[in-house]
Design a protein around this motif. Structure first.
Motif, mmCIF file in Angstrom:
data_model
loop_
_atom_site.group_PDB
_atom_site.id
_atom_site.type_symbol
_atom_site.label_atom_id
_atom_site.label_comp_id
_atom_site.label_asym_id
_atom_site.label_seq_id
_atom_site.Cartn_x
_atom_site.Cartn_y
_atom_site.Cartn_z
ATOM 1 N N ASP A 99 0.811 -1.215 0.000
ATOM 2 C CA ASP A 99 0.000 0.000 0.000
ATOM 3 C C ASP A 99 0.849 1.271 0.000
ATOM 4 O O ASP A 99 0.325 2.358 -0.266
ATOM 5 N N ILE A 100 2.136 1.147 0.316
ATOM 6 C CA ILE A 100 3.016 2.314 0.321
ATOM 7 C C ILE A 100 3.499 2.575 -1.104
ATOM 8 O O ILE A 100 4.068 1.690 -1.755
ATOM 9 N N LYS A 101 3.280 3.795 -1.595
ATOM 10 C CA LYS A 101 3.654 4.138 -2.978
ATOM 11 C C LYS A 101 5.076 4.680 -3.082
ATOM 12 O O LYS A 101 5.571 4.895 -4.178
ATOM 13 N N LEU A 102 5.716 4.922 -1.946
ATOM 14 C CA LEU A 102 7.077 5.450 -1.970
ATOM 15 C C LEU A 102 8.079 4.365 -2.317
ATOM 16 O O LEU A 102 7.824 3.167 -2.120
ATOM 17 N N ARG A 103 9.212 4.790 -2.821
ATOM 18 C CA ARG A 103 10.304 3.850 -3.093
ATOM 19 C C ARG A 103 11.054 3.596 -1.792
ATOM 20 O O ARG A 103 11.562 4.521 -1.153
ATOM 21 N N LEU A 104 11.142 2.337 -1.397
ATOM 22 C CA LEU A 104 11.726 1.968 -0.117
ATOM 23 C C LEU A 104 13.136 1.427 -0.317
ATOM 24 O O LEU A 104 13.364 0.559 -1.166
ATOM 25 N N SER A 105 14.076 1.932 0.488
ATOM 26 C CA SER A 105 15.462 1.468 0.362
ATOM 27 C C SER A 105 15.639 0.075 0.958
ATOM 28 O O SER A 105 16.408 -0.731 0.439
ATOM 29 N N HIS A 106 14.954 -0.225 2.048
ATOM 30 C CA HIS A 106 15.036 -1.556 2.648
ATOM 31 C C HIS A 106 13.750 -1.826 3.412
ATOM 32 O O HIS A 106 13.061 -0.894 3.874
ATOM 33 N N LYS A 107 13.420 -3.096 3.559
ATOM 34 C CA LYS A 107 12.222 -3.523 4.281
ATOM 35 C C LYS A 107 12.608 -4.630 5.259
ATOM 36 O O LYS A 107 13.198 -5.632 4.864
ATOM 37 N N ARG A 108 12.279 -4.410 6.530
ATOM 38 C CA ARG A 108 12.636 -5.368 7.577
ATOM 39 C C ARG A 108 11.404 -5.680 8.417
ATOM 40 O O ARG A 108 10.635 -4.783 8.749
ATOM 41 N N LEU A 109 11.241 -6.956 8.754
ATOM 42 C CA LEU A 109 10.102 -7.413 9.539
ATOM 43 C C LEU A 109 10.628 -8.173 10.750
ATOM 44 O O LEU A 109 11.345 -9.167 10.599
ATOM 45 N N MET A 110 10.301 -7.693 11.945
ATOM 46 C CA MET A 110 10.770 -8.311 13.185
ATOM 47 C C MET A 110 9.614 -9.039 13.865
ATOM 48 O O MET A 110 8.561 -8.435 14.104
ATOM 49 N N ILE A 111 9.827 -10.305 14.191
ATOM 50 C CA ILE A 111 8.812 -11.117 14.860
ATOM 51 C C ILE A 111 9.218 -11.283 16.324
ATOM 52 O O ILE A 111 10.279 -11.836 16.622
ATOM 53 N N PHE A 112 8.372 -10.796 17.246
ATOM 54 C CA PHE A 112 8.608 -10.920 18.679
ATOM 55 C C PHE A 112 7.673 -12.009 19.213
ATOM 56 O O PHE A 112 6.447 -11.892 19.105
ATOM 57 N N THR A 113 8.223 -13.059 19.779
ATOM 58 C CA THR A 113 7.408 -14.162 20.284
ATOM 59 C C THR A 113 8.172 -14.939 21.334
ATOM 60 O O THR A 113 9.404 -14.809 21.463
ATOM 61 N N CYS A 114 7.450 -15.741 22.099
ATOM 62 C CA CYS A 114 8.074 -16.646 23.064
ATOM 63 C C CYS A 114 7.550 -18.075 22.855
ATOM 64 O O CYS A 114 7.675 -18.904 23.753
ATOM 65 N N ARG A 115 6.953 -18.363 21.693
ATOM 66 C CA ARG A 115 6.418 -19.689 21.387
ATOM 67 C C ARG A 115 7.155 -20.267 20.190
ATOM 68 O O ARG A 115 7.168 -19.670 19.103
ATOM 69 N N ASP A 116 7.816 -21.401 20.373
ATOM 70 C CA ASP A 116 8.544 -22.021 19.263
ATOM 71 C C ASP A 116 7.627 -22.871 18.380
ATOM 72 O O ASP A 116 7.895 -23.050 17.198
ATOM 73 N N GLU A 117 6.540 -23.431 18.949
ATOM 74 C CA GLU A 117 5.546 -24.154 18.153
ATOM 75 C C GLU A 117 4.312 -23.259 18.049
ATOM 76 O O GLU A 117 3.482 -23.201 18.951
ATOM 77 N N HIS A 118 4.230 -22.578 16.933
ATOM 78 C CA HIS A 118 3.253 -21.511 16.832
ATOM 79 C C HIS A 118 1.812 -22.016 16.693
ATOM 80 O O HIS A 118 0.892 -21.405 17.217
ATOM 81 N N HIS A 119 1.658 -23.069 15.956
ATOM 82 C CA HIS A 119 0.297 -23.491 15.597
ATOM 83 C C HIS A 119 -0.113 -24.802 16.249
ATOM 84 O O HIS A 119 -1.062 -25.447 15.799
ATOM 85 N N GLY A 120 0.642 -25.239 17.266
ATOM 86 C CA GLY A 120 0.266 -26.445 18.000
ATOM 87 C C GLY A 120 0.195 -27.694 17.148
ATOM 88 O O GLY A 120 -0.672 -28.549 17.359
ATOM 89 N N GLY A 121 1.097 -27.809 16.169
ATOM 90 C CA GLY A 121 1.127 -29.000 15.332
ATOM 91 C C GLY A 121 0.195 -28.952 14.128
ATOM 92 O O GLY A 121 0.055 -29.958 13.421
ATOM 93 N N ASP A 122 -0.419 -27.804 13.836
ATOM 94 C CA ASP A 122 -1.289 -27.662 12.656
ATOM 95 C C ASP A 122 -0.406 -27.512 11.419
ATOM 96 O O ASP A 122 0.160 -26.437 11.154
ATOM 97 N N GLY A 123 -0.282 -28.594 10.638
ATOM 98 C CA GLY A 123 0.606 -28.585 9.478
ATOM 99 C C GLY A 123 0.177 -27.615 8.407
ATOM 100 O O GLY A 123 1.025 -27.016 7.722
ATOM 101 N N ALA A 124 -1.137 -27.424 8.212
ATOM 102 C CA ALA A 124 -1.621 -26.512 7.172
ATOM 103 C C ALA A 124 -1.199 -25.081 7.467
ATOM 104 O O ALA A 124 -0.734 -24.348 6.575
#
Length: 562
Positions: free
Chosen positions: A104-129
């Motif tokens: 949705d951003i129309k500007l030209r971006l020099s870099h894009k970074r996404l940081m995920i903060f969590t304390c759960r290593d199994e996110h979906h409880g074994g849901d393979g899908a």
């Protein structure tokens, strides 16, 4: 551009780490905050369930800080539960939502970074899908240039990155990147340090050719590891509208008032009372010595490099394999040999065109890792700037009284008791901290700024506890019994005549005209004190327009030169 994707957990509801640093360092960056695993949904077009966009992608401001402050503490946890709640977790939907925010951003971006903060290593409880959906979307984001980082906290039983996140996180872009950290953060300070290392882009100041001899060249990047942090410059605003104003400089002719263009002006230097006029091209030609780069001059033992040779902040060089193939191998061989033999490389350094050369010492530094296997010190050479002969000054050392062996031994004991391991990153600049606290208080409408801890102040109680009686013992050895350091010094008695009475005033020192002429010829009038110069002016009846030392010297020089 940074998007923080946070698993809904009260341990992450702290004072914003990325926001505050972005406001200070790079306020033009765009930052967003997205919670996933929530009961309520709030995102563009409400396309994704259990994804709550708390802040859209925008420049960070004071309102963002105020919004996050609402989530702090017990009341903040209650507010978060009421506003967002807790529901199903789908990292794939959260990544898809972040992808839409980027698009949705129309500007030209020099870099894009996404940081995920969590304390759960199994996110979906074994849901393979859901796992497959998250891996697929993460791969799509990485193909579009988005860098995905994991900021995980410790949990009971340990955080196992290999269960899920090893396929989500981006690999390191180059050797300088930290990559995926296996060990989780156990403290908020560790998390802040890791976030700061990720968000700061490592850019080289310049890329140069390092010549080791005829036909033997390698490419290196020049980096700045330490730079003096200063307050941001004030922005000038219009008095009526508070709009920023621009400064424009123009040159005018002194006689006719016409505007002068750059080609209408020349450069001049006064030498021997004669004005030497040069064109701009001639000035540039004079400044040019050679092409930019590093040229090896030889090697010296490390003990030949003295602390007083350090005349400006050092730089750091690292090989650039993309510029010249084989640079890393040759650089590593040079680094290891210099480190093993305790040598530094002496080089000539020209950073850019039309810049005078400098002699520099390349001091080797090997790579060091901390307990979490994070790089503490990078491998490379520190570039230490060396002085020329013209830069070195000879100072007449003041000869004072010599201390006795007993006094020296006692001071050695004191120094040994007060020794500590100094780390520059443990001390913050109190002036800068107070400045930003004041700005933060004004922007956030706080009644008063948060107090800061001045780490530069000595810890007097701890020092006294360490020293014990040593300080008093040293005073007894050095100072007389009736010495009081906090009291005023006793007034000196004036020497009286043998017949008694008040002491005579110090006789005025009169100088002959011949002595003053000798001082003028040797240009040493500046060594005389102001009272002596005033007496000389009165002696010869010289009228002066002021009482400053230079004015007195000029008046005497003009009188004696007639």
């Amino acid at each position: 551009m940074v998007i923080s994707v946070v698993k809904n957990d009260e341990r992450f509801l702290k004072r914003p780490i990325v926001y505050t640093s972005k406001i200070i360092s790079s306020d033009k960056d765009l930052v967003a905050l997205v919670f996933y695993g929530t009961e309520q949904s709030k995102n563009p077009r409400n396309s994704f369930k259990h994804v709550y966009v708390y802040h859209d992608l925008d420049s960070p401001g004071s309102q963002c800080i105020l919004d996050i402050d609402k989530l702090l503490g017990e009341k903040g946890a209650q507010f978060a539960e009421k506003t967002m709640g807790s529901g199903e977790t789908s990292l794939g939907d959260a990544l898809w939502c972040c992808s839409n925010l980027y698009s949705d951003i129309k500007l030209r971006l020099s870099h894009k970074r996404l940081m995920i903060f969590t304390c759960r290593d199994e996110h979906h409880g074994g849901d393979g899908a859901k796992d497959r959906q998250a891996r697929t979307k993460a791969a799509d984001l990485k193909e579009t240039g988005v860098v995905i980082d994991l900021m995980h906290l410790t949990k009971p039983g340990g955080f196992d990155v290999s269960l899920f996140f090893c396929d989500i996180v981006s690999p390191p872009e180059d050797e300088s990147e930290l990559g995926l950290q296996i060990e989780p953060c156990r403290k908020l300070e560790d998390l802040q340090k890791r976030v700061r290392a990720k968000e700061l882009k490592k850019r080289s100041q310049s890329r140069l050719t390092f010549s080791l001899g005829e036909g033997v060249n390698l490419a290196v990047g020049v980096y700045v590891l330490a730079r003096t942090a200063t307050k941001p410059s004030a922005v000038k605003l219009h008095r009526d509208t508070n709009e920023p104003v621009r400064t424009k400089t123009r040159y005018f002719h002194a006689h006719n008032g016409g505007i002068l263009l750059p080609n209408d002006m020349k450069r001049a230097q006064v030498y021997g009372k004669k004005q030497i006029v040069m064109e701009k091209d001639e000035v540039d030609e004079i400044k040019k010595f050679d092409d930019p780069g590093l040229v090896l001059m030889g090697f010296k033992p490390m003990d030949r490099l003295k602390l007083h040779h350090h005349i400006r902040p050092a730089l750091f060089i690292y090989p650039e394999e993309e510029q010249i193939s084989g640079s890393s191998c040759m650089f590593t061989a040079l680094l290891l040999n210099c480190s093993e033999k305790n040598l530094f490389a002496l080089c000539r350094y020209i950073p850019r065109r039309n810049t005078p050369p400098r002699f520099v010492a390349l001091v080797p530094q090997r790579e060091e890792l901390d307990q979490s296997q994070t790089q503490a010190t990078p491998p490379g050479f520190h570039v230490i700037f060396l002085p020329f002969a013209d830069d070195i000054r000879t100072v007449d050392a003041h000869v004072g009284p010599t201390a006795s062996d007993e006094q020296v031994d006692k001071m050695k004991e004191i120094v040994h008791k007060l020794r500590f391991k100094y780390k520059s990153d443990a001390f913050e600049n109190p002036v800068l901290q107070q400045h930003y606290r004041n700005l933060e208080a004004l922007a956030l409408n706080m009644l008063e700024p948060e107090p800061i801890e001045d780490l530069t102040m000595p810890k007097v109680q701890m020092m006294d506890a360490r020293l014990g009686p040593l300080a008093q013992e040293f005073k007894d050895l050095v100072y007389p019994p009736d010495y009081n350091p906090e009291g005023k010094p006793a007034a000196k008695r004036k020497t009286a005549e043998s017949g008694g009475g008040a002491a005579e005033k110090k006789a005025k020192v009169e100088m002959s005209e011949e002595e003053l002429k000798n001082h003028v010829a040797k240009c040493t009038l500046g060594k005389l004190t102001v009272p002596v110069l005033k007496d000389a002016c009165k002696q010869f009846g010289i009228r002066t327009t002021g009482t400053k030392k230079q004015e007195l010297i000029d008046a005497l020089t003009m009188h004696l030169s007639k």
